[in-house]
Scaffold this motif. Structure first.
Motif, PDB file in Angstrom:
ATOM      1  N   SER A   1      -3.559   0.486  -3.553  1.00  0.00           N
ATOM      2  CA  SER A   1      -3.271  -0.880  -3.009  1.00  0.00           C
ATOM      3  C   SER A   1      -2.864  -1.787  -4.299  1.00  0.00           C
ATOM      4  O   SER A   1      -3.390  -1.799  -5.401  1.00  0.00           O
ATOM      5  CB  SER A   1      -4.461  -1.486  -2.499  1.00  0.00           C
TER       6      SER A   1
ATOM      7  N   SER B   1      -3.160   0.064   8.421  1.00  0.00           N
ATOM      8  CA  SER B   1      -3.535   0.320   7.074  1.00  0.00           C
ATOM      9  C   SER B   1      -2.542   1.589   6.854  1.00  0.00           C
ATOM     10  O   SER B   1      -2.380   2.303   7.670  1.00  0.00           O
ATOM     11  CB  SER B   1      -4.676   0.315   6.389  1.00  0.00           C
TER      12      SER B   1
ATOM     13  N   GLN C   1       0.793  -1.187  -0.157  1.00  0.00           N
ATOM     14  CA  GLN C   1       0.011  -0.133  -0.073  1.00  0.00           C
ATOM     15  C   GLN C   1       0.675   1.201  -0.021  1.00  0.00           C
ATOM     16  O   GLN C   1       2.118   1.316   0.674  1.00  0.00           O
ATOM     17  CB  GLN C   1      -0.767   0.051   1.338  1.00  0.00           C
TER      18      GLN C   1
ATOM     19  N   THR D   1      -6.273  -4.696  -0.267  1.00  0.00           N
ATOM     20  CA  THR D   1      -7.050  -3.526  -0.329  1.00  0.00           C
ATOM     21  C   THR D   1      -7.037  -2.454   0.420  1.00  0.00           C
ATOM     22  O   THR D   1      -6.054  -2.558   1.370  1.00  0.00           O
ATOM     23  CB  THR D   1      -8.540  -3.989  -0.129  1.00  0.00           C
TER      24      THR D   1
ATOM     25  N   ARG E   1      -9.267   3.389  11.885  1.00  0.00           N
ATOM     26  CA  ARG E   1     -10.402   2.428  11.891  1.00  0.00           C
ATOM     27  C   ARG E   1      -9.833   0.901  12.180  1.00  0.00           C
ATOM     28  O   ARG E   1     -10.782   0.106  12.611  1.00  0.00           O
ATOM     29  CB  ARG E   1     -11.064   2.595  10.746  1.00  0.00           C
ATOM     30  N   HIS E   2      -8.621   0.688  11.407  1.00  0.00           N
ATOM     31  CA  HIS E   2      -8.325  -1.035  11.364  1.00  0.00           C
ATOM     32  C   HIS E   2      -7.300  -1.155  12.470  1.00  0.00           C
ATOM     33  O   HIS E   2      -6.870  -2.219  12.277  1.00  0.00           O
ATOM     34  CB  HIS E   2      -7.956  -1.125  10.016  1.00  0.00           C
TER      35      HIS E   2
ATOM     36  N   ASP F   1      -8.422  -1.598   2.996  1.00  0.00           N
ATOM     37  CA  ASP F   1      -8.503  -1.952   4.319  1.00  0.00           C
ATOM     38  C   ASP F   1      -7.647  -3.344   5.133  1.00  0.00           C
ATOM     39  O   ASP F   1      -7.619  -3.412   6.206  1.00  0.00           O
ATOM     40  CB  ASP F   1     -10.089  -2.905   4.454  1.00  0.00           C
ATOM     41  N   THR F   2      -6.696  -3.750   4.079  1.00  0.00           N
ATOM     42  CA  THR F   2      -5.769  -4.421   4.562  1.00  0.00           C
ATOM     43  C   THR F   2      -4.747  -3.985   5.605  1.00  0.00           C
ATOM     44  O   THR F   2      -4.336  -2.687   5.398  1.00  0.00           O
ATOM     45  CB  THR F   2      -4.782  -5.060   3.258  1.00  0.00           C
TER      46      THR F   2
ATOM     47  N   HIS G   1      -7.998  -8.898   8.270  1.00  0.00           N
ATOM     48  CA  HIS G   1      -7.618  -8.247   7.003  1.00  0.00           C
ATOM     49  C   HIS G   1      -6.068  -7.879   7.255  1.00  0.00           C
ATOM     50  O   HIS G   1      -5.443  -7.468   6.545  1.00  0.00           O
ATOM     51  CB  HIS G   1      -8.119  -6.757   7.070  1.00  0.00           C
TER      52      HIS G   1
ATOM     53  N   GLU H   1      -3.571   3.969   5.042  1.00  0.00           N
ATOM     54  CA  GLU H   1      -4.462   5.190   5.125  1.00  0.00           C
ATOM     55  C   GLU H   1      -4.797   5.249   6.766  1.00  0.00           C
ATOM     56  O   GLU H   1      -4.765   6.718   7.298  1.00  0.00           O
ATOM     57  CB  GLU H   1      -5.837   4.910   4.511  1.00  0.00           C
ATOM     58  N   ASP H   2      -4.574   4.283   7.453  1.00  0.00           N
ATOM     59  CA  ASP H   2      -4.621   4.264   9.110  1.00  0.00           C
ATOM     60  C   ASP H   2      -3.382   5.325   9.201  1.00  0.00           C
ATOM     61  O   ASP H   2      -3.592   6.388   9.995  1.00  0.00           O
ATOM     62  CB  ASP H   2      -4.592   3.352   9.924  1.00  0.00           C
TER      63      ASP H   2
END
Length: 514
Positions: free
Chosen positions: A77, A280, A63, A90, A228-229, A92-93, A241, A282-283
């Protein structure tokens, strides 16, 4: 020497930084950019560049996120999170960020400082009882920047893996054992990366934060940043994930390295302040934005977070508070680097951050994040030498113009122009190896050969050249140079191991020691 433990290898080529060189970005109080993702058109060639990089480095899944002026402007991704079940990566991974977790621990300590519960210059014994006498004067800041001199609670692995606790294997035994071990050096006199520092920082957070450090970071950082993850865990935990981590034998990524294997992470609870986070890209990006827009720290404490420490003699350290520092004339950065698989750089002067997470131990994304940044900073592009130090850029221009085998004469000419011109061994080593792993093998080997000529007494220069020859399949040259490395450094355990792997017993005088 490039075959190094996962928790330590990525830190060997970081440089020092001067105080005050990293101004902080400004975000308006009513403009919280982490709340939005603005997907701009990707710079021409970036997507192809990333796919080629994955192919060259044999990375299964990756990512990449780029932040510009407080907004995500690129998020992609690539590849597979799980090869055996053909599961794609993805957004969310989640990936293990390994030692980049230390940046979160640094923020947690600064959050306690902002709350008035500690000062970075407090002796840790002010907040923790029953420490050995030699440990009691060590400051919180010295723990954060690895100048404590404490013995290491983790025995590093010889190649892949996360090492083993000292003692008889358990956390209690390790803690009892490390407390009896001698100091590595006088506190504040040198740098040595070790995990005991972050075990103690975790105990400080537990004590002053009022909750276990995993909960403190979850509530005070993950939640307000909108991660979120994100969570804590290793290969033993069932993590939704989570990308399956992989490795090649010995950590190499060349086609000659052998078949891809599973990699396994084990982070005992006491070490998770140093290596326990999964997230992730994005996190991580949302966390970096929240960190810089004031939701996690105010400007004063963010500045202190990224300020380098100082040795007892006043020299600047190569780490800030949990963050390695990358110093250079243009585009200095602060970084999170973990496990030779995950990394992120923040370029405060430029309002730019880049996050790269992979599931390959040995992908070393810290080696090409500057090149990604170059797509957004034209003078920083690969064509212009990227993040290479100024003197290495001058050498590069000469090599391109006159030939890659003309290094000695080019250096001589540069020295005639400027008697103070100097090329650092570590800088040439990092650049040469990067060229080799990126497919420019002839060019990389010439740079590494030049390094052996400039630093003929260094065992490390010959070790790196030997590894480059091994990657290209030149067994005889690899053996010759590993032996030359051992002549200069009989304690080079990596050279001993690699010679045996090549079917060439090491010289009788070689000492296989840590």
């Amino acid at each position: 020497m490039k075959t190094l433990p996962l928790l330590f290898a990525a830190l060997m080529t970081l440089w020092q930084i001067s105080t005050g060189s990293l101004p902080l970005p400004v975000a308006g109080d009513d403009d919280r950019p982490a709340r939005a993702t603005a997907q701009a058109t990707a710079p021409a060639g970036l997507d192809d560049y990333l796919r080629t990089k994955m192919q060259n480095r044999r990375i299964p899944g990756m990512q990449v996120v780029v932040i510009r002026d407080g907004r995500i402007v690129f998020s992609r991704s690539y590849g597979k999170a799980n090869l055996q079940d053909d599961v794609a990566v993805t957004p969310d991974t989640v990936f293990s960020i390994n030692s980049a977790t230390k940046t979160f621990t640094g923020v947690a300590i600064l959050q306690l400082a902002q709350a008035g519960k500690l000062s970075l210059d407090d002796p840790v014994s002010r907040h923790l009882a029953d420490l050995p006498r030699e440990w009691q004067a060590v400051t919180v800041r010295q723990l954060l920047n690895h100048t404590s001199g404490l013995p290491d609670i983790l025995v590093p692995p010889r190649a892949q893996g996360t090492g083993a606790l000292v003692g008889e294997g358990g956390e209690e035994s390790a803690w009892d054992t490390v407390r009896t071990m001698p100091m590595a050096f006088p506190t504040g006199s040198a740098y040595r990366y070790n995990q005991t520092n972050y075990v103690l920082l975790g105990r400080v957070i537990d004590s002053l934060g009022g909750v276990p450090f995993t909960r403190f970071i979850t509530e005070r950082q993950f939640a307000p940043a909108g991660m979120r993850h994100a969570g804590f865990g290793d290969s033993r935990d069932v993590t939704p994930h989570r990308a399956q981590p992989y490795r090649y034998p010995g950590g190499a990524t060349s086609p000659a390295a052998g078949a891809l294997q599973h990699a396994f992470d084990e982070f005992p609870a006491m070490l998770r302040t140093g290596a326990g986070i999964n997230a992730s890209a994005e996190d991580v990006a949302h966390w970096l934005i929240a960190l810089q827009d004031g939701r996690l720290l105010d400007r004063e404490h963010l500045r202190e977070l990224w300020a380098p420490g100082r040795f007892n003699d006043g020299r600047i350290t190569s780490w800030a508070s949990g963050w390695p520092l990358i110093d250079r004339e243009d585009h200095p950065a602060v970084a999170g680097i973990g496990g030779r698989r995950s990394a992120f750089f923040v370029y405060p002067r430029d309002g730019l951050s880049v996050v790269v997470l992979t599931n390959l131990a040995g992908a070393n994304p810290e080696e090409f994040i500057d090149e990604i940044a170059g797509f957004y900073l034209p003078d920083f592009s690969v064509a212009n030498g990227g993040g290479l130090p100024r003197n290495v850029k001058a050498l590069r221009r000469g090599l391109i113009a006159r030939g890659w085998d003309q290094g000695v004469s080019i250096v001589a000419g540069l020295k005639r122009q400027d008697p103070d011109f100097e090329l650092r061994e570590d800088d040439l080593n990092a650049w040469g190896y990067r060229l080799v792993t990126d497919g420019q093998r002839r060019e990389g080997i010439e740079v590494l050969k030049l390094n052996t000529l400039l630093y003929p007494k260094s065992g490390n220069t010959f070790d790196s050249l030997a590894e480059a020859y091994a990657i290209t399949g030149d067994r005889e040259a690899a053996i010759r140079n590993y032996r030359l490395s051992l002549e200069r450094d009989p304690g080079n355990r990596n050279a001993v191991d690699q010679l045996r792997a090549l079917g060439a017993p090491p010289p009788a005088g070689a000492r296989a020691t840590h």
